[in-house]
Each structure stands twice: as structure tokens, then as C-alpha cells.
Design an enzyme around this catalytic site. Sequence first.
Site, PDB file in Angstrom:
ATOM      1  CG  ASP A 149      76.968-103.247 158.387  1.00 41.29           C
ATOM      2  OD1 ASP A 149      77.845-102.695 157.709  1.00 41.29           O
ATOM      3  OD2 ASP A 149      75.772-103.341 158.031  1.00 41.29           O
TER       4      ASP A 149
ATOM      5  CE  LYS B 184      84.957 -81.684 129.451  1.00 32.25           C
ATOM      6  NZ  LYS B 184      84.099 -81.440 130.582  1.00 32.25           N
TER       7      LYS B 184
ATOM      8  CD  GLU C 243      92.250 -89.861 130.552  1.00 34.92           C
ATOM      9  OE1 GLU C 243      91.642 -88.929 131.115  1.00 34.92           O
ATOM     10  OE2 GLU C 243      93.442 -90.115 130.745  1.00 34.92           O
TER      11      GLU C 243
ATOM     12  CB  CYS D  33      42.501 -85.088 141.862  1.00 34.05           C
ATOM     13  SG  CYS D  33      43.342 -86.673 141.818  1.00 34.05           S
TER      14      CYS D  33
ATOM     15  CE1 TYR E  18      98.034 -83.984 134.605  1.00 35.49           C
ATOM     16  CE2 TYR E  18      96.423 -82.325 135.264  1.00 35.49           C
ATOM     17  CZ  TYR E  18      97.611 -82.661 134.652  1.00 35.49           C
ATOM     18  OH  TYR E  18      98.376 -81.675 134.095  1.00 35.49           O
TER      19      TYR E  18
ATOM     20  CB  CYS F  36      39.781 -88.754 143.578  1.00 37.76           C
ATOM     21  SG  CYS F  36      40.675 -87.362 144.280  1.00 37.76           S
TER      22      CYS F  36
ATOM     23  NE  ARG G   3      88.536 -75.926 137.081  1.00 34.91           N
ATOM     24  CZ  ARG G   3      88.070 -74.780 136.609  1.00 34.91           C
ATOM     25  NH1 ARG G   3      86.936 -74.314 137.031  1.00 34.91           N
ATOM     26  NH2 ARG G   3      88.753 -74.102 135.708  1.00 34.91           N
TER      27      ARG G   3
ATOM     28  CB  SER H 170      88.596 -75.334 132.311  1.00 30.26           C
ATOM     29  OG  SER H 170      88.847 -74.157 131.601  1.00 30.26           O
TER      30      SER H 170
ATOM     31  CE  LYS I 167      81.254 -79.319 126.825  1.00 33.34           C
ATOM     32  NZ  LYS I 167      80.771 -79.297 128.185  1.00 33.34           N
TER      33      LYS I 167
HETATM   34  S1  IVH Z   1      92.047 -83.725 132.376  1.00 38.30           S
HETATM   35  C1  IVH Z   1      94.474 -79.575 132.618  1.00 38.30           C
HETATM   36  N1  IVH Z   1      90.469 -85.754 131.985  1.00 38.30           N
HETATM   37  O1  IVH Z   1      86.780 -81.597 132.510  1.00 38.30           O
HETATM   38  C2  IVH Z   1      93.162 -80.225 132.482  1.00 38.30           C
HETATM   39  N2  IVH Z   1      89.492 -83.727 132.759  1.00 38.30           N
HETATM   40  O2  IVH Z   1      87.153 -78.722 131.252  1.00 38.30           O
HETATM   41  C3  IVH Z   1      93.152 -81.531 133.147  1.00 38.30           C
HETATM   42  N3  IVH Z   1      87.083 -83.860 133.139  1.00 38.30           N
HETATM   43  O3  IVH Z   1      87.908 -79.602 135.114  1.00 38.30           O
HETATM   44  C4  IVH Z   1      91.831 -82.165 133.046  1.00 38.30           C
HETATM   45  N4  IVH Z   1      86.847 -85.959 132.563  1.00 38.30           N
HETATM   46  O4  IVH Z   1      86.659 -81.701 135.732  1.00 38.30           O
HETATM   47  C5  IVH Z   1      90.557 -84.462 132.361  1.00 38.30           C
HETATM   48  N5  IVH Z   1      89.203 -87.647 131.614  1.00 38.30           N
HETATM   49  C6  IVH Z   1      89.285 -86.380 131.999  1.00 38.30           C
HETATM   50  C7  IVH Z   1      88.157 -85.648 132.417  1.00 38.30           C
HETATM   51  C8  IVH Z   1      88.309 -84.305 132.785  1.00 38.30           C
HETATM   52  C9  IVH Z   1      86.233 -84.880 133.000  1.00 38.30           C
HETATM   53  C10 IVH Z   1      86.677 -82.501 133.563  1.00 38.30           C
HETATM   54  C11 IVH Z   1      87.529 -81.924 134.666  1.00 38.30           C
HETATM   55  C12 IVH Z   1      88.025 -80.610 134.167  1.00 38.30           C
HETATM   56  C13 IVH Z   1      87.141 -80.339 133.008  1.00 38.30           C
HETATM   57  C14 IVH Z   1      87.929 -79.583 131.962  1.00 38.30           C
END
Ligand code: IVH
Length: 670
Positions: free
Chosen positions: A38, A116, A114, A407, A227, A410, A137, A83, A313
Site C-alpha cells: 500500500d 459456462k 469449458e 419479537c 475467447y 423480547c 454485451r 449468445s 445447462k
Molecule cells: S463462448 C459466440 N464460453 O454464455 C459465443 N461463453 O449464451 C461465444 N459464457 O454471452 C461465447 N461461459 O456470457 C463462452 N466458457 C464460455 C462461457 C460463455 C459463460 C456466457 C457468455 C455468453 C453466454 C452465451
Amino acid sequence: MTQPEAKKRIETLTEQINYHNDLYYQHSKPEISDYAFDQLLNELLTLEKEFPELGLPDSPTQRVGGTITKEFATVVHQYPMLSLGNTYSYEELTDFDGRVAKGLEGEAYEYFCELKFDGISISLIYENGLLTKAVTRGDGVRGDDVTANIKTIRTLPLRIKQKNIPPKFEVRGEVFLPKEVFKQLNKEREDIGEETYANARNTASGTVKMQDSGEVARRKLDCYIYYLLGEDIEAETHADAIKQLELWGFKVSPTYKKCKDIQEVFDYINHWEKKRDDLPLETDGVVIKINSLEQQERLGFTAKSPRWAIAYKYKAESISTKLKGITYQVGRTGAVTPVAELEPVFLAGTTVKRASLHNANEIARLDLRIGDYVFVEKGGEIIPKVTGVDLSKRNESLKAVDYITSCPECNTKLIRKEGEANHYCPNEEGCPPQIKGRIEHFIQRKAMDIDSLGEQTIKQLFDLGLVKTPADLYDLKKVDLLKLEKVKDKSAQNMLAGIEQSKTQPFENVLFAIGIRYVGKTVAEKLARHFKNIDALSSGTYEQLLEAPEVGEKIAQSVVEYFKDPNHQKEISRLRAAGLQFESTMQVPNVVSHVLEGKSFVVSGVFQNYEREQLKEVIASHGGKVLSSVSGKLDYLLAGENMGPAKREKAEQLGVKIISEEEFKKMIEG
Ligand code: IVH
């Protein structure tokens, strides 16, 4: 210090701070103490304030924020942020695999999986290695420029160190609040009587859009990158791109895996279904991408989403169990929280017996009845929640819940303040959990830091009638402490030493410790700095309080009310007599010049380059004086945006000169 000297020192400090930041955040292996760190950062902040022209866009001071943005500029994404298609079933994933095979006309392909991440997506632009823009976004085509806020994320490189990087590229990732940070944040909010946030994702989203980047910095957001986009990217596969990102210093979640076919994808999904609970952030599924970038390009996009990727999902784990009853908890501030008492049930790795119901509105919304079968869910969050009633099992003879009116601790009649969801027990002085809660708040680390006392000790001290308010702690004698269970000479001595030691805690800690509603640690620090001592603070009017940084109407009102109460005044006199610190020892600003000597200023509104408080320090550091209200004696009204019309009118009437931020900068620069 001359300008060339300052430049050199700024460079050295920047290098040192970056080095230590990297050790701390990327490798978790700090070499110096937080305090030493700091000190370096403060020295750099001071120099940058003194020589604003030398501030660098990738200065590590950007991490602490300080800029106020009134309205975020809109930015059009170079590549739209699409999306992903969603699915919850293996059948649909098999269909996806079929479409991919067909699209690639029999050519071999592999997947890259990966997790989500459940946060908000962000696009980051790097030019010549520097982070130049961070954009949300938005609607996918255009988003908000939230660069100042995003720069506070410590794991994001502000500059890429490697040579031979593309002159311009974009990375995308997910900004999130780690589970631990979210939990801590809610604990702190509960502690000062603020309502808690419902979930980490929405809180992260709200945080990214905050106007004050200093507050964002305190929230400790984090970000995973997944990405890489741009014209000159030398990667043939997504795996290459991920490796590239790691090499450049981006934080990539280590949970990814290359999968040779859809069966391996299923294995990956199964593997993480349970294990994801152990991850530091919330995840809601798996993202499956085609690994080859050339194949990605060939598969292309539909209007909404890529054909080369899909999201699987996880269903939130949900189970139905019987609601046996509702109990009520009373917190330090008197807020009442209803808790669902459930027939124990096994869910996502643990046995669930209780779930928070938040407040009376939530019970009404769910139309709960004791004896109902309710759905309980654990959305990755630690505390389970009741999401609904299994109406197919409802017994029509069950009656709606009558919310308690007095309460449970009390018996005092509860009140509900206008605009607030919670019921409160107003018996501040006599309600046991409120009394014990206040003392626990008082001794915590961020407050008086008396770690020789704990929750159990406080309970016993209270039960024995020895301690009712924090001030009573300072009257404790050894004979009193020896009355406690298992307390012998040595630990009694220890407790007394801890209590004695706490008298050296600075004013801002004392101010936080006394527990004024809505006054958290940060606000306590700002108040201590602004008012300097308890007398000035306690006699401060509502208007004067509003002048202090970070103090809005709600806090100002709460502080005024606190000091109006004679019991509070008495408690403060006792604490003062005990020898606690009621005067700020925070440093007075360094003297930079005397160009504002003899001039007085009132600072009002929102500024482009400074936080209001910072601006006041700059004025003081150039010899000027800051006043709190406009009068005939005033020399300048320094007007930011959104300044109230009353101030302007008064200044005009009295002939006080009104200056802009630009004009002010000119005054101090030359
Ligand atoms: S790739 C062209 N990788 O999910 C799409 N998205 O519904 C490229 N997200 O808006 C997205 N983890 O916010 C990608 N490992 C991951 C992700 C991921 C979360 C979210 C992201 C995106 C949404 C897609």
C-alpha cells in the site's frame, strides 16, 4: 521533485507494483506485506496527482478506481456478441453433434469443452498491448463502455508484456463475483443493516455498471477469459487460442478439456455436474465448442448464435420436502428474518434442514402454508432457497402463514418502516440478540479487533449481566472474567490485554465499531477524514453530512438520528472516558504548491477526472481552503455536472465566481 525525477520514480514504482501484483494475484506468493504494498501504491497515487500529465493508461493505480462516470458511452461491437444455443438434454446434444458432422461433410473434428461461467460477458479491446476499452454485451450489437470499472479487476492485464503480439485484438470473457467475495459482501451488508443481495450474478452485473469505480474496486470482481478474436491471430484451434491467452497473462479457468467425440463431452459434463460446487464461482452449465477455427468458420452462424458451439445447462438441483414450520431470527439491527424449518433432505451433497425466506413479502409471494411440500433448490449457492410449493401435494385445510407481530426474543411489537421489506424489533436497548450482536460487531477485526473475545464469551458476559453495551467491556475486571466457564488467570489476562489494546484503534475503526446503521467501514473512513473528530461529526447537520464523500440521503439521515439519541450520546461519552480514539490521525495532504493560498472553494456535483473527495485534497494540497456552503465570503464555486440549481443560484446572487473543472485545472497547472 522535478518532472524528470517524478517520471523516473513513477516508472520504478509502476514496475515494482506490477511485479508484486503479479506475485500476489497470479501466483498467490506475495513477497512483501500488504502494508508495504500500500505504501508503494500511495506514493504512486500522490505522484500522479502532483504530475497528472505523467499518469499512464496502464498505471496500477487504475486498479483502485476513483473515476466517476455519469453515463456510460455506447460502443458498437466490432464483432457482434452473440449468445449460444441452449439445451438441457443429451438427446439434443446428440442432434447438435449430428448437425456438426453433416456440416463438415464427414471430415474428422474434435470438441473443446469449458464450463459456462455465470456472470456477465465482457469484450476487451487491446491496442498495441494496452487495454483500451471494455464494453458490456448490451444488446449484442452495442454495449456500454465500462473501461474504468473493468480496469479495477486485478487479474486482468492492463498491458500485455510479451512482444510480437497483434497490434489490435479483442478478448471476451465473463466477469463474476467469486462465491466467497459475494458471501463476504452480504455479510458486511447484513452487519450494517442493508438488505442482502439475492445472487452473485446480478450483483456482479450491478457492480460493472456502478458510477464510482472506487466502489467497484472494493467489490473485488474477477474475470475468466475464454475467447480471442482479431485479424492477425496465429491460432489454428481454440485450444491454441486459449494457450495464447494464458501466455499473455489472462486468467483462464483451468477446467477446460479437449474432447475427441460427443461421448467424451458427456463424460466432461458428468464429471463437472457435482464437482462444480467446489469451484470458486457459480457455473450453470458447459459450453461445447468445435476446436478447429477453420471448421468453426465453415460452420458459421445462424442469425442468433454460432453453429459451432452450444451450451448444455445443468438443471438446478431441486427437491421437494415438507415445511415443518417457520422460525424468526433477529439480527443486530433488529431486522427480523424468517427461516423455513424443513424435513431434512439430501440435496447436492449436503443435508438441508433450513432455508432463508428473506421477509414477509417472500412468504406471501410463495403463498406458503405450514405443512406444505416445498421445492428447495441449491443454485450453486451455499444457502438453499425455497422456490415454490408442490401444489399437487397441498392439503386444502392448511392455513396461510400469519407473520409474527411481536419479537420472538423480547416480545416487543414489531414495526415495518415505509419502503422496507423487513420487519424490525424496535427494542434496541433490551432485545438480547440486538445487544449481543452490537458487541460482536464492535469487537470484530475491522472494528476494535478484540480477538481475545468471541461470540461465546460475549454470550456469557451478557448472560451474567456483566456487559450490556460495548462501553461495559472497558469496565471489566479480572474477577468478572474469572466467573466465565473455563476461564483461568491466563486467559482472563489475555482478554483484558486485548480490550486495553483496542484503545489504540484509529477513529475510523471506532466510528465503524459503534454501529451506526448504513455506516460500513468505507463510509466510516470517509466520515472520519471529512469531519476529523466526533464532535464535528455528531453536531453535523443533515446538509453538512451530505457534503461528505459517499454520503447520500439515507446515510446522512441515519447518522443524524444516531447522534440525536441520548443513549448513544451517553455511550460515546463512556467510550471516550475509557480512552478510545475519537480524533482522526489520517494524514493531512502533502503540500504541492501555494497557488491557491488564501482562496476558498465549495465543490459540488460530479467530475470527469476526480472523485469529489480527491478534488478537495487537491485544493488543500495547493494551499486552498474547502468550505461546505456558499456564502458571500466564498471565492469560487467549483461546479461539476448535476450540481443542484440552488447552489448555482445562490452563488450568482452573491457574485461568487463559478468555475468548471477545466478552469480549475488551469488554475493549478499554471
Ligand atoms: S463462448 C459466440 N464460453 O454464455 C459465443 N461463453 O449464451 C461465444 N459464457 O454471452 C461465447 N461461459 O456470457 C463462452 N466458457 C464460455 C462461457 C460463455 C459463460 C456466457 C457468455 C455468453 C453466454 C452465451
